[in-house]
Design a protein around this motif. Sequence first.
Motif, PDB file in Angstrom:
ATOM      1  N   VAL A 280       0.846  -1.196   0.000  1.00  0.00           N
ATOM      2  CA  VAL A 280       0.000   0.000   0.000  1.00  0.00           C
ATOM      3  C   VAL A 280       0.877   1.239   0.000  1.00  0.00           C
ATOM      4  O   VAL A 280       0.669   2.184  -0.772  1.00  0.00           O
ATOM      5  CB  VAL A 280      -0.943   0.014   1.220  1.00  0.00           C
ATOM      6  N   MET A 281       1.916   1.216   0.849  1.00  0.00           N
ATOM      7  CA  MET A 281       2.806   2.374   0.933  1.00  0.00           C
ATOM      8  C   MET A 281       3.528   2.603  -0.386  1.00  0.00           C
ATOM      9  O   MET A 281       3.616   3.735  -0.876  1.00  0.00           O
ATOM     10  CB  MET A 281       3.799   2.177   2.077  1.00  0.00           C
ATOM     11  N   ALA A 282       4.024   1.523  -0.973  1.00  0.00           N
ATOM     12  CA  ALA A 282       4.754   1.661  -2.235  1.00  0.00           C
ATOM     13  C   ALA A 282       3.819   2.123  -3.350  1.00  0.00           C
ATOM     14  O   ALA A 282       4.186   2.946  -4.182  1.00  0.00           O
ATOM     15  CB  ALA A 282       5.406   0.329  -2.610  1.00  0.00           C
ATOM     16  N   GLY A 283       2.611   1.576  -3.352  1.00  0.00           N
ATOM     17  CA  GLY A 283       1.659   1.956  -4.388  1.00  0.00           C
ATOM     18  C   GLY A 283       1.380   3.444  -4.365  1.00  0.00           C
ATOM     19  O   GLY A 283       1.372   4.118  -5.399  1.00  0.00           O
ATOM     20  N   ILE A 284       1.156   3.951  -3.162  1.00  0.00           N
ATOM     21  CA  ILE A 284       0.862   5.380  -3.046  1.00  0.00           C
ATOM     22  C   ILE A 284       2.107   6.206  -3.385  1.00  0.00           C
ATOM     23  O   ILE A 284       2.033   7.202  -4.106  1.00  0.00           O
ATOM     24  CB  ILE A 284       0.364   5.696  -1.613  1.00  0.00           C
ATOM     25  N   GLU A 285       3.261   5.745  -2.905  1.00  0.00           N
ATOM     26  CA  GLU A 285       4.505   6.500  -3.111  1.00  0.00           C
ATOM     27  C   GLU A 285       4.899   6.570  -4.594  1.00  0.00           C
ATOM     28  O   GLU A 285       5.242   7.617  -5.103  1.00  0.00           O
ATOM     29  CB  GLU A 285       5.633   5.859  -2.296  1.00  0.00           C
ATOM     30  N   PHE A 286       4.843   5.435  -5.253  1.00  0.00           N
ATOM     31  CA  PHE A 286       5.384   5.399  -6.625  1.00  0.00           C
ATOM     32  C   PHE A 286       4.319   5.544  -7.700  1.00  0.00           C
ATOM     33  O   PHE A 286       4.616   5.941  -8.816  1.00  0.00           O
ATOM     34  CB  PHE A 286       6.171   4.099  -6.846  1.00  0.00           C
ATOM     35  N   MET A 287       3.077   5.157  -7.381  1.00  0.00           N
ATOM     36  CA  MET A 287       2.018   5.209  -8.390  1.00  0.00           C
ATOM     37  C   MET A 287       0.931   6.213  -8.054  1.00  0.00           C
ATOM     38  O   MET A 287       0.049   6.472  -8.856  1.00  0.00           O
ATOM     39  CB  MET A 287       1.373   3.819  -8.547  1.00  0.00           C
ATOM     40  N   GLY A 288       0.975   6.724  -6.849  1.00  0.00           N
ATOM     41  CA  GLY A 288      -0.011   7.723  -6.476  1.00  0.00           C
ATOM     42  C   GLY A 288      -1.375   7.162  -6.128  1.00  0.00           C
ATOM     43  O   GLY A 288      -2.342   7.901  -5.997  1.00  0.00           O
ATOM     44  N   ASP A 289      -1.461   5.843  -5.970  1.00  0.00           N
ATOM     45  CA  ASP A 289      -2.761   5.265  -5.637  1.00  0.00           C
ATOM     46  C   ASP A 289      -2.568   3.913  -4.955  1.00  0.00           C
ATOM     47  O   ASP A 289      -1.575   3.223  -5.206  1.00  0.00           O
ATOM     48  CB  ASP A 289      -3.593   5.079  -6.909  1.00  0.00           C
ATOM     49  N   VAL A 290      -3.521   3.553  -4.116  1.00  0.00           N
ATOM     50  CA  VAL A 290      -3.467   2.241  -3.464  1.00  0.00           C
ATOM     51  C   VAL A 290      -3.462   1.143  -4.531  1.00  0.00           C
ATOM     52  O   VAL A 290      -4.102   1.287  -5.575  1.00  0.00           O
ATOM     53  CB  VAL A 290      -4.663   2.023  -2.517  1.00  0.00           C
ATOM     54  N   PRO A 291      -2.755   0.054  -4.293  1.00  0.00           N
ATOM     55  CA  PRO A 291      -2.616  -0.996  -5.311  1.00  0.00           C
ATOM     56  C   PRO A 291      -3.830  -1.914  -5.413  1.00  0.00           C
ATOM     57  O   PRO A 291      -3.911  -2.704  -6.352  1.00  0.00           O
ATOM     58  CB  PRO A 291      -1.390  -1.780  -4.852  1.00  0.00           C
TER      59      PRO A 291
END
Length: 909
Positions: free
Chosen positions: A519-530
Motif C-alpha cells: 500500500v505504501m509503495a503503491g501510493i509512493e510510486f504510483m499515487g494510488d493504493v494498489p
Amino acid sequence: MSHTLRRGATIEGGLPGIAGKLLGTASHYAPGEIEGSLYHWWSAAHFFAADRTSPRPRYVIMMPPPNVTASLHMGHGLNNTVQDVLVRFERMRGKEVLWLPGTDHAGIATQNVVERLMLQEHTTRHDIGRAKFEARVWAHVRETGATILDQLKAIGASCDWSRTYFTLDPQLSRAVREAFVRLYERGLIYRGNYIINWCPRCHTALSNEEAEKRDVDGSLWYLRYPLASGSGHVVVATTRPETMLGDTAVAVHPDDARFAAMIGKTVRLPVADREVPIVADAGVDPSFGTGAVKVTPAHDPLDFEIGLRHNLPVVDILTPEARISDAAPARFHGLDRFEARARVVAEFDAAGLLEKIEPHRHAVGHCYRCHTVIEPRLSEQWFVKMAPLAKPALEAYRAGRLSFIPARRGDDYAQWMENIRDWCISRQLWWGHRIPVWYCADPACGTMTVSRTDVTACSACGGDVRQDEDVLDTWFSSWLVPFSSLGWPDKTPDLDAFYPGSTLVTAPEILFFWVARMVMAGIEFMGDVPFSTVYLHGTVRDTQHRKMSKSLGNGIDPLEVVEHYGADALRFTMISGMAVGTDLILDPDDLESSFAAGRNFANKLWNAARFILTNVDGPTRPLAGPDPAAVRPEELTLPDRWIIARCQSTVVTATEAYERFRLNDAANAVYRFLWSDLADWYLEQVKPRLYGDEPGGDVARAVVVKTFEVALRLLHPIMPFITETLWQQLPGHAAGASIMRAPWPLPDPRAADPEAERAFSLVQELVGAIRAIRSEYHVEPGRQVHVRLAWRNPVFESEGETIRRLAKVADLRFGEPTEEPGAHDVLSDGNGIFVPLGDAIDIARECARLGTEIERLGKLITTQHRKLANTQFVERAPALVVDNERRKLTAWEEQSTVLAEKRRLLGCA
RNA sequence: GGGCGGUUAGCUCAGUUGGUUAGAGCGCUACGUUGACAUCGUAGAGGUCACAAGUUCGAAUCUUGUACCGCCCACCA
C-alpha cells in the motif's frame, strides 16, 4: 449470449478426450481422466489471458508470489483456490480479469536451501565465492523454479501465465533500483549504526517483522556489582548475563530515591574487571527488577540509546556467529553465547555476587526462516524512513479507499501504521538484489554513489569503486509487485490497463511484511493504493489447531488429494469449510472425512447429468422470452414453478455470497439446491414426464436443463472441472464455448414464486410424514399403503401422482374418518394423516407415539398461551411478530386436537 | 503487559438488524440394490447454544464478569 474466444482461438469438434465420455459410462466420476485435458484446453484457448485492450471493467488480483523453491502445500492450495474462485466469478460477470502469477526469489529462504545442499557436498558458499555461489543458486532456481506454478495448474488455477514474473527478472530488478534511488533522493533511505536483529545462523540482519517473538521460559539473574569505592554494591537484573561482558554503565531512574546517592559513582564490573559509571536515565523503569539496569550499548536497543545520551563506550562482545569476541577476557573467547552465559553466572556465584535467580517468562526474538534465537546487535545497515510513507497509507484506509475482510484486520493495519518503525532493508546475503550503492576506493575522496545503473568509476573523483556487499530485503522487491510486474518504471500499456488492482487475497501472516508495504509503495510510486480490498483468509490447521507444517509432520499434500479425490473435491472442501474470519481445520490422518463430501458431490452431479442427458435429446425450449417456442407460464406444473423459484433464490443467495467473500455460503447454497432440491425432489418428481409416460415432457426437459445449467454456472468458480465437463454436454450453447466465459446468471424477480414454494413444501411434508410412518412400522419397502387425509387440499389432489409415487401410496383419500387400526400424524397446517396398517399396527406403540407428540405440542401451546397473554408482549412486539405467534398457536392447537381425536379413535387409554 | 477474536450435536462449522419448535455436512443407528447415483436412497438418534449475573414482553444473538482456547502487538532489562 455470445461466448467470445480469446485471440481467435477455436476448438474444433469440442473437447479432446471429453466429448462422448459421459453417456453410457460407469456411474463414478473419474476426475483424473478429465482435469488434465480440460485445463490444457482452457489454457490453449487463452481463456485465462487478460486483454488489456478490452473495454470491459477490470478485475485484477496479484498472486502472492510463492517462494521460488517452494512446493505446493495446503496453505498455497487454499490461498490460490480462493483467488481462483473470485477470478472465475468476476470473469463470468463480464469483467476483464487479470490474475497475475509470479515467484519470489526469497533471499534468505533460497540461500538457506542451497547452502544446505552444499553442506551435503562438504562445501560452503565461502569456499566457492560470491560469483560462483550466485551461479549455483541460479542453477538451482532454474531447475526447480516453475515447480510450484505447475502444481497450481493441478488445482485449476486460472492465472494469466503469459505474464508470469520472477522478482529477480531484469525488469523487476530495474524497478527495485528505481525505487531505491527515488527513496534515497527523497531522503527516505539512510545508512546508520543501530541495534538490529542479527541471526547468528543466517549471518544477516533482519527487520523487526522478521524477528518472530516467542515466549520462552528463561530466568532473571540478579547480579551484584560492587561499588568501586570499596563498600556497598548495586544489584542489577538481567535475562542475558553474558552481555555484562559488554557493560559500560549501570543506569537508574533519575527520580529513584533508592539510588540517588549512587548516581555519578562507579562500580567495579566483576568478571570483566572494568570500572563503569552509574548514570541516571529516564528510560529506566524503576518498578522492574531492582530498578537498576546494566547498560550494554552494543547488544540492546534501550541500552544503545542510553549509551548515546551518556556518551558511553560501546563494547561489542559477540562475533557474527554469536560467540564471545576478543573484546571480552581471554578465557571467554570463542565461547558460544549460551556457554558464556553459564560461565558468567558460575563466576558470579563463585564470587558470592549472584544475589538470586528468578524464573522469568519473556518474549525472545527468533529468526523467521531458521528459528535461531536472534541477537540484538549494533551494526551498520540501510534503513527506509517509514513514517512519511505510512501517513498516506493510513489516510487511505481511514478514507475508505482500502478495506479489509474481515474488517477488524483493518485495526491491525492501522495500529502497525501508527507505530511504524524504520525498516532495515540491508541483508548480509549473496542471493538477492544487491544494494545499488558504490563507494569510492580512495578513502580521501570517500564519495558514495547511488545509481540506477551499474557504476564503474567514482562520480566525484573518477577513481575505482566497489559496490556495497549487501543485498536488499526480499520484501523490498515484493512491495513493488503490483506495478513492477506490469512493467514499471516504464509506462507500459499493461501498467496503464491493470493498475490499480482490485482485491488482494492472502494469509494474515504477511499483512505487515507485504500487504501494508505494498500500500505504501503503491501510493509512493504510483499515487494510488494498489488494491481496494484485502481479503485475509484463515490458516490451514490440524484438528489440534496447530498450523500445518513440514516440521510438525501434520501437513496434507494437496496433490495427493487431487490424485485421490480430484481437484474439485479439494476446492470444495477448502471453500465450504472456511467462513470469513475462521481457520480451515483438516485432519491429516483422515483425509476421507475431509474430502469425501466434495468427491461425493461431484459424483452426484455426474450421475444427475447422466440421468438428465439420457432423457434429453437435443435443444430444449426456452423457459421464457420472445421466442414463440418459449414455454408459456400456464404450461408449468407446480413442481416446475417450485424448482424455478428455488433456482432463482439460489442465484440471489450465491451471487451475494460471492460478492461478500462468503464463499462457504455460496458453496453451501448451490450444494443444497443441486442435491436437496433438484436431485432429491425435482428429478424424482419429474421422472414420469421425462420418460414420456405423461404429457409435458418437453416442458420438463426445458426446466431440468435450464435449472441444472444455471446451477452449474453458479458452482463453476468453486468446482471448475466437473461443471465444465457437464456443461459441455448440455444442449444450447455454441461449439467451442466454455462455462468459464458463460455469463453469470442474473436474478430474475419474475421467477420468484412464494405460492409455489409454500404449496410444494406441503407436498414434501406429506411425503416425509408418510415415509416416517412407513419406517416406524417397518412397512416392507415394496408395499403400497393407503393414506387418508382429514380434509381436501387441492395441492394434494393435483400432486396426487407425485405423492403416490414418492411415498408408495396406493390411494390418497380425503375426509373419511375411520376407526380401523393405523398410524396417525398431522401436518403443519393441521391436516390429519391416517395410514391404515391393519394387523401391522401396534396399538400400544401408536398410542404412546401420539401421546409423546401431544405432550410436546402441549408444552409449546402452554408457553405460547403465556406469551400471548402477556400484555407487554402483545403491546410492545411488532404486530407482524404477534400475528406470527398467534398463527403458530392456532396451528399447534389444531394439530394437538387432531392427534387427540386420533388417540380417541384408536381407543388409547 | 496491551489489543482483538472464539467457545453451538461425537467432529468441522452455519445461525445476517434479538422473534427458533436451534440447522448443515461428516460420523453414528435401522432399513433398502425402486429404470442417474451404495461416492446412493429413506427414516432416526444426538444440543440446559462454555459458565454466572443483567437488559428485554422475548437472548444462541445485546451488556458485564469468570473460565478455557487462539491471534496480533510490545525495547521492563
